[in-house]
Scaffold this motif. Structure first.
Motif, PDB file in Angstrom:
ATOM      1  N   ALA A 416      37.709  54.016  23.142  1.00  0.00           N
ATOM      2  CA  ALA A 416      38.341  52.838  22.715  1.00  0.00           C
ATOM      3  C   ALA A 416      38.629  51.854  23.977  1.00  0.00           C
ATOM      4  CB  ALA A 416      39.740  53.200  22.252  1.00  0.00           C
ATOM      5  N   LEU A 417      37.429  51.019  24.203  1.00  0.00           N
ATOM      6  CA  LEU A 417      37.351  50.260  25.127  1.00  0.00           C
ATOM      7  C   LEU A 417      38.787  49.270  24.926  1.00  0.00           C
ATOM      8  CD1 LEU A 417      33.638  49.464  25.683  1.00  0.00           C
ATOM      9  CD2 LEU A 417      34.949  51.446  26.383  1.00  0.00           C
ATOM     10  N   SER A 418      39.048  48.775  26.130  1.00  0.00           N
ATOM     11  CA  SER A 418      40.084  47.663  26.042  1.00  0.00           C
ATOM     12  C   SER A 418      39.706  46.327  25.539  1.00  0.00           C
ATOM     13  CB  SER A 418      40.774  47.392  27.335  1.00  0.00           C
ATOM     14  OG  SER A 418      39.816  46.817  28.303  1.00  0.00           O
ATOM     15  N   THR A 419      40.370  45.529  25.097  1.00  0.00           N
ATOM     16  CA  THR A 419      40.094  44.183  24.280  1.00  0.00           C
ATOM     17  C   THR A 419      40.775  43.259  25.092  1.00  0.00           C
ATOM     18  OG1 THR A 419      41.873  44.330  22.661  1.00  0.00           O
ATOM     19  CG2 THR A 419      39.650  45.147  22.057  1.00  0.00           C
ATOM     20  N   CYS A 420      40.072  42.112  24.944  1.00  0.00           N
ATOM     21  CA  CYS A 420      40.708  40.692  25.626  1.00  0.00           C
ATOM     22  C   CYS A 420      40.753  39.596  24.458  1.00  0.00           C
ATOM     23  CB  CYS A 420      40.042  40.386  26.882  1.00  0.00           C
ATOM     24  SG  CYS A 420      40.434  41.395  28.220  1.00  0.00           S
ATOM     25  N   PRO A 421      41.577  38.640  24.529  1.00  0.00           N
ATOM     26  CA  PRO A 421      41.733  37.554  23.393  1.00  0.00           C
ATOM     27  C   PRO A 421      40.205  36.700  23.875  1.00  0.00           C
ATOM     28  CG  PRO A 421      43.249  37.089  25.181  1.00  0.00           C
ATOM     29  CD  PRO A 421      42.794  38.581  25.187  1.00  0.00           C
ATOM     30  N   THR A 422      39.494  36.591  22.883  1.00  0.00           N
ATOM     31  CA  THR A 422      38.156  35.932  22.968  1.00  0.00           C
ATOM     32  C   THR A 422      37.856  34.924  21.979  1.00  0.00           C
ATOM     33  OG1 THR A 422      37.347  37.874  23.676  1.00  0.00           O
ATOM     34  CG2 THR A 422      35.746  36.211  22.775  1.00  0.00           C
ATOM     35  N   MET A 423      37.391  33.709  22.301  1.00  0.00           N
ATOM     36  CA  MET A 423      37.178  32.515  21.243  1.00  0.00           C
ATOM     37  C   MET A 423      35.979  32.897  20.542  1.00  0.00           C
ATOM     38  SD  MET A 423      38.022  29.413  20.620  1.00  0.00           S
ATOM     39  CE  MET A 423      37.362  28.096  19.527  1.00  0.00           C
ATOM     40  N   THR A 424      36.265  33.075  19.163  1.00  0.00           N
ATOM     41  CA  THR A 424      35.177  33.152  18.102  1.00  0.00           C
ATOM     42  C   THR A 424      35.044  32.282  17.149  1.00  0.00           C
ATOM     43  OG1 THR A 424      36.781  34.640  16.605  1.00  0.00           O
ATOM     44  CG2 THR A 424      35.808  35.641  18.438  1.00  0.00           C
ATOM     45  N   ALA A 425      34.105  32.144  16.205  1.00  0.00           N
ATOM     46  CA  ALA A 425      34.048  31.309  15.037  1.00  0.00           C
ATOM     47  C   ALA A 425      35.387  31.345  14.371  1.00  0.00           C
ATOM     48  CB  ALA A 425      32.735  31.612  14.294  1.00  0.00           C
ATOM     49  N   ALA A 426      36.266  32.300  14.265  1.00  0.00           N
ATOM     50  CA  ALA A 426      37.268  32.332  13.415  1.00  0.00           C
ATOM     51  C   ALA A 426      38.544  32.099  14.133  1.00  0.00           C
ATOM     52  CB  ALA A 426      37.307  33.638  12.712  1.00  0.00           C
ATOM     53  N   GLY A 427      38.543  31.725  15.536  1.00  0.00           N
ATOM     54  CA  GLY A 427      39.503  31.427  16.297  1.00  0.00           C
ATOM     55  C   GLY A 427      39.661  32.564  17.439  1.00  0.00           C
ATOM     56  N   ILE A 428      40.871  32.466  17.964  1.00  0.00           N
ATOM     57  CA  ILE A 428      41.194  33.829  19.067  1.00  0.00           C
ATOM     58  C   ILE A 428      41.188  35.151  18.355  1.00  0.00           C
ATOM     59  CG2 ILE A 428      42.572  34.351  20.793  1.00  0.00           C
ATOM     60  CD1 ILE A 428      40.964  31.970  21.686  1.00  0.00           C
ATOM     61  N   ALA A 429      40.456  35.920  18.901  1.00  0.00           N
ATOM     62  CA  ALA A 429      40.597  37.259  18.400  1.00  0.00           C
ATOM     63  C   ALA A 429      40.192  38.205  19.385  1.00  0.00           C
ATOM     64  CB  ALA A 429      39.714  37.467  17.170  1.00  0.00           C
ATOM     65  N   PRO A 430      40.612  39.691  19.203  1.00  0.00           N
ATOM     66  CA  PRO A 430      40.242  40.452  20.480  1.00  0.00           C
ATOM     67  C   PRO A 430      38.863  41.007  20.329  1.00  0.00           C
ATOM     68  CG  PRO A 430      41.397  41.595  18.668  1.00  0.00           C
ATOM     69  CD  PRO A 430      41.580  40.098  18.367  1.00  0.00           C
ATOM     70  N   ARG A 431      38.219  41.360  21.483  1.00  0.00           N
ATOM     71  CA  ARG A 431      36.773  41.567  21.584  1.00  0.00           C
ATOM     72  C   ARG A 431      36.830  42.873  22.799  1.00  0.00           C
ATOM     73  NH1 ARG A 431      36.590  40.050  17.393  1.00  0.00           N
ATOM     74  NH2 ARG A 431      35.223  38.614  16.361  1.00  0.00           N
ATOM     75  N   HIS A 432      36.050  43.824  22.693  1.00  0.00           N
ATOM     76  CA  HIS A 432      36.107  44.760  23.653  1.00  0.00           C
ATOM     77  C   HIS A 432      35.401  44.366  25.028  1.00  0.00           C
ATOM     78  CE1 HIS A 432      37.359  47.834  21.156  1.00  0.00           C
ATOM     79  NE2 HIS A 432      36.544  47.465  20.134  1.00  0.00           N
ATOM     80  N   VAL A 433      35.684  44.938  26.200  1.00  0.00           N
ATOM     81  CA  VAL A 433      35.327  44.109  27.460  1.00  0.00           C
ATOM     82  C   VAL A 433      34.783  45.434  28.177  1.00  0.00           C
ATOM     83  CG1 VAL A 433      36.289  41.959  27.403  1.00  0.00           C
ATOM     84  CG2 VAL A 433      37.564  43.880  28.293  1.00  0.00           C
ATOM     85  N   ASP A 434      34.177  45.148  29.581  1.00  0.00           N
ATOM     86  CA  ASP A 434      33.955  46.091  30.552  1.00  0.00           C
ATOM     87  C   ASP A 434      33.868  45.240  31.897  1.00  0.00           C
ATOM     88  OD1 ASP A 434      31.532  44.960  31.147  1.00  0.00           O
ATOM     89  OD2 ASP A 434      30.479  47.024  31.095  1.00  0.00           O
ATOM     90  N   LEU A 435      33.837  45.881  32.800  1.00  0.00           N
ATOM     91  CA  LEU A 435      33.962  45.145  34.130  1.00  0.00           C
ATOM     92  C   LEU A 435      32.873  45.687  35.086  1.00  0.00           C
ATOM     93  CD1 LEU A 435      35.402  43.054  36.040  1.00  0.00           C
ATOM     94  CD2 LEU A 435      36.970  45.044  36.402  1.00  0.00           C
ATOM     95  N   ARG A 436      32.340  44.916  35.970  1.00  0.00           N
ATOM     96  CA  ARG A 436      31.238  45.039  37.014  1.00  0.00           C
ATOM     97  C   ARG A 436      31.680  44.518  38.167  1.00  0.00           C
ATOM     98  NH1 ARG A 436      24.910  44.935  36.360  1.00  0.00           N
ATOM     99  NH2 ARG A 436      25.287  46.760  35.002  1.00  0.00           N
ATOM    100  N   PRO A 437      32.634  45.168  39.108  1.00  0.00           N
ATOM    101  CA  PRO A 437      32.883  44.634  40.564  1.00  0.00           C
ATOM    102  C   PRO A 437      31.466  44.994  41.420  1.00  0.00           C
ATOM    103  CG  PRO A 437      34.555  46.123  39.742  1.00  0.00           C
ATOM    104  CD  PRO A 437      33.393  46.366  38.949  1.00  0.00           C
ATOM    105  N   PHE A 438      31.614  44.123  42.272  1.00  0.00           N
ATOM    106  CA  PHE A 438      30.201  44.077  43.161  1.00  0.00           C
ATOM    107  C   PHE A 438      30.824  44.476  44.510  1.00  0.00           C
ATOM    108  CE2 PHE A 438      29.225  41.213  40.083  1.00  0.00           C
ATOM    109  CZ  PHE A 438      27.802  41.831  39.588  1.00  0.00           C
ATOM    110  N   VAL A 439      30.321  45.834  45.046  1.00  0.00           N
ATOM    111  CA  VAL A 439      30.898  46.453  46.235  1.00  0.00           C
ATOM    112  C   VAL A 439      29.842  46.343  47.361  1.00  0.00           C
ATOM    113  CG1 VAL A 439      31.689  48.556  47.266  1.00  0.00           C
ATOM    114  CG2 VAL A 439      32.129  47.993  44.797  1.00  0.00           C
ATOM    115  N   LEU A 440      30.174  45.676  48.427  1.00  0.00           N
ATOM    116  CA  LEU A 440      29.407  45.404  49.627  1.00  0.00           C
ATOM    117  C   LEU A 440      29.466  46.379  50.668  1.00  0.00           C
ATOM    118  CD1 LEU A 440      29.332  41.562  49.658  1.00  0.00           C
ATOM    119  CD2 LEU A 440      27.591  43.111  48.658  1.00  0.00           C
ATOM    120  N   THR A 441      28.533  46.998  51.349  1.00  0.00           N
ATOM    121  CA  THR A 441      28.658  47.965  52.394  1.00  0.00           C
ATOM    122  C   THR A 441      27.691  47.643  53.610  1.00  0.00           C
ATOM    123  OG1 THR A 441      29.000  49.610  51.003  1.00  0.00           O
ATOM    124  CG2 THR A 441      28.687  50.415  53.094  1.00  0.00           C
TER     125      THR A 441
END
Length: 488
Positions: A416-441
C-alpha cells in the motif's frame, strides 16, 4: 487484502475530515485557499515551461508518443527534516555497502565464500563484468551516482524498492521541478521557508562536479578534464544528458567524438585532441567499448577499457556496477549490508520471493493474484505483473513465463504505497508516489541532495509510477520545521 494507504498529508483519515500533518500544514492551507481554476492555470504554465525548454521523454515501442512531456504535478511532496535524517543515514549505509560489495565480488569474493550471496547468482550473472575482475577503480569507488528507489507504507515505514547503480536517470527533473515551483508558487515557498527552512537542491551540479573530479586517475596531469558520454539524441534520457553537461560545464560527447591513443582517452575539439580524465557515462557496459564487449556497437569507443585498466581514465559509474541492479541480488541486500557494515540495515527491503528457489516458486505461482512479479534484470516498469490489477488471462500467461525461466523472476507483496495530494481532472485527489534520492560517492565520502525525484502514478489506484508507464513527477521538499527534533 492490501491495507489502506497512508496519505502523507492527512494520515489514514479522509481528506475532508482530517487536519494536515505538520510537514504539510502550509501546503494544505495553500491548497485550501487556491481555486481549481488557479491550480489548473499553474499546471498549464508548468507544461508550457517544460515544452519551451524541451524537457521530453521518449517512450520506446509507442509509435504515437515517441517524444512526450513528463506530466508535472503542481502540489509538492514534503518530508520533514527529521524524516529526511533517517532516510539519509539509511541511504549512506546502503550505498557504502553496495560499493564494498562490488569491490569484493570483483576482488577477494569474501561474501561469496561466506555464503552471503550464492556464487552462481553473481559469477553467472549477465551483468557480471569479467574485464573488471581483479581491478580497482580510483579511490575504490564503483558507484559514483546511485539512484535508490524508496516507497513509504506508513508514518515511519520506508522501504527500498530497488537500487540503480549503472546509469540512474531523473536528476534533471528533480532540478527543473524545483525551478518551476520557484516560478509558479513563490508565495508557498516563501511561507514554507519562513516557517522553518526549505533545503535547496540547486547545489547538486556542484556536488556532482566535485565528486567526479575527486576520482580522477592518479596520473591526471593537473586539473582533471571531465566529459559526459551519451548514446545520442535518440536515447530516452538525452535531454537529461545535455542538461547535466550544461550545468556541469563539461563537454557532451558521443562515441564518435572520442578516441584512444596509447591507452589515453582523447576528445576531438576545434583546437585539436584534448585528454579526458573522467568520463561520466550514460551508456551501458555492453555498448561502451566494441573491443571488450559488443563488437557491433557504434555507441562506444574502441580501447576505452584499456585506458581504464592502464590507470589513465576513470569511468563513472565504473564498469560492472550493473550486478548491483539485479533484483535477485537486491533480495540479499539486508545480508550484504550486515556483512560489510556490521550493522542491521536502517532501510528495509521489501519482502521478496526468489522464483529460482522451489518453495518460493510454488508460493508465487499459487498467489499471483496478490503479488507483484518482476524480471530480475528489468527496469522502467517494463515486463512486470501487478497481480491484483491483472486479468486472469494475463496472470496465466505470466505464470507460463515464470515456469519456463524461474530464475529470471522475483515476486513481492503488493504494498500500500503512500499517497500525496495530486492535481487531477476531477480536482485534488490522492495518488501513489515513490521517491528516488540521488546519492553521490567520491574520494571524500558520500553526499546526497536533500529530497530527490518523486514520481507519481497519475491513474487512480495505479501503483506504477514510472515515467515510461504514464507516471508524472513532483517537486520534493525537505523542510526543517520549527522545534522539530534533529536526527531519526
Amino acid at each position: 487484502m492490501t491495507k489502506a494507504a497512508f496519505d502523507e498529508t492527512f494520515g489514514y483519515a479522509p481528506y475532508a475530515e482530517a487536519d494536515a500533518r505538520a510537514p504539510y500544514a502550509a501546503v494544505a492551507r495553500w491548497l485550501a485557499s487556491s481555486s481549481d481554476a488557479h491550480l489548473e492555470t499553474r499546471r498549464r504554465q508548468a507544461e508550457l515551461f517544460f515544452r519551451r525548454i524541451g524537457i521530453t521523454f521518449a517512450v520506446y515501442g509507442d509509435p504515437d508518443a515517441q517524444e512526450r512531456l513528463i506530466p508535472f504535478d503542481i502540489v509538492p511532496r514534503v518530508l520533514s527534516g527529521a524524516e529526511w535524517s533517517r532516510l539519509e543515514a539509511g541511504l549512506v549505509q546502503r550505498v557504502e555497502a553496495i560499493n564494498l560489495f562490488l569491490a569484493d565480488v570483483y576482488g577477494p569474493r569474501e561474501c561469496l565464500k561466506a555464503g552471503i550471496v550464492p556464487e552462481e547468482l553473481v559469477l553467472l550473472n549477465p551483468q557480471y563484468c569479467l574485464p573488471q575482475v581483479g581491478r580497482r577503480p580510483a579511490a575504490n569507488v564503483w558507484v559514483h551516482v546511485a539512484g535508490v528507489d524508496l516507497v513509504r507504507t506508513g508514518p515511519d515505514e520506508f522501504h527500498v524498492l530497488e537500487d540503480n547503480a549503472r546509469t540512474p536517470s531523473g536528476v534533471s527533473y528533480m532540478l527543473e521541478n524545483r525551478e518551476v515551483m520557484l516560478r509558479l508558487a513563490p508565495e508557498l515557498i516563501e511561507t514554507m521557508s519562513a516557517g522553518g527552512g526549505l533545503r535547496p537542491v540547486e547545489t547538486y551540479p556542484d556536488m556532482l562536479l566535485e565528486t567526479l573530479a575527486s576520482v580522477a586517475p592518479r596520473g591526471c596531469p593537473g586539473e582533471p578534464c571531465l566529459a559526459l558520454l551519451t548514446p545520442g539524441i535518440h536515447n530516452s534520457a538525452y535531454y537529461e544528458h545535455s542538461f547535466l553537461a550544461d550545468k556541469l560545464g563539461v563537454e557532451l560527447v558521443e562515441g564518435s567524438d572520442l578516441f584512444v591513443r596509447s591507452d589515453i582517452l582523447y576528445m576531438r575539439t576545434t583546437e585539436g585532441p584534448k585528454r579526458v580524465d573522467v568520463l561520466y557515462r550514460r551508456v551501458d557496459d555492453d555498448f561502451i567499448d566494441p573491443l571488450a564487449f559488443r563488437p557491433d556497437s557504434v555507441l562506444g569507443v574502441p580501447g576505452l577499457v584499456r585506458a581504464v585498466h592502464a590507470g589513465n581514465l576513470t569511468i563513472a559509474n565504473a564498469l560492472g556496477t550493473g550486478i548491483a541492479d539485479d533484483k535477485a541480488i537486491y533480495s540479499y541486500m539486508p545480508e550484504i549490508v550486515r556483512f560489510f557494515t556490521g550493522r542491521d540495515p536502517i532501510l528495509k527491503n521489501v519482502p521478496t520471493w526468489r522464483c529460482r528457489e522451489q518453495d518460493s516458486l510454488s508460493h508465487v505461482l499459487d498467489n499471483l493474484h496478490e503479488l507483484v512479479v518482476k524480471e530480475v534484470d528489468g527496469s522502467g516498469g517494463y515486463g512486470m505483473l501487478v497481480g491484483p490489477h491483472a486479468t486472469k488471462a494475463e496472470r496465466e500467461d505470466y505464470a507460463a513465463r515464470i515456469k519456463a525461466h524461474p530464475a529470471k523472476f522475483i515476486a513481492q507483496p503488493t504494498l500500500a504505497l503512500s499517497t500525496c495530494p495530486t492535481m487531477t481532472a476531477a480536482g485534488i485527489a490522492p495518488r501513489h508516489v515513490d521517491l528516488r534520492p540521488f546519492v553521490l560517492t567520491g574520494a571524500k565520502g558520500v553526499s546526497i541532495a536533500p529530497g530527490g525525484l518523486t514520481r507519481v502514478a497519475l491513474k487512480e489506484g495505479s501503483l506504477v509510477v514510472n515515467s515510461s508507464q504514464g507516471g508524472g513527477t513532483k517537486d520534493t521538499w525537505v523542510v526543517d520545521l520549527p522545534d522539530e527534533p534533529e536526527g531519526c
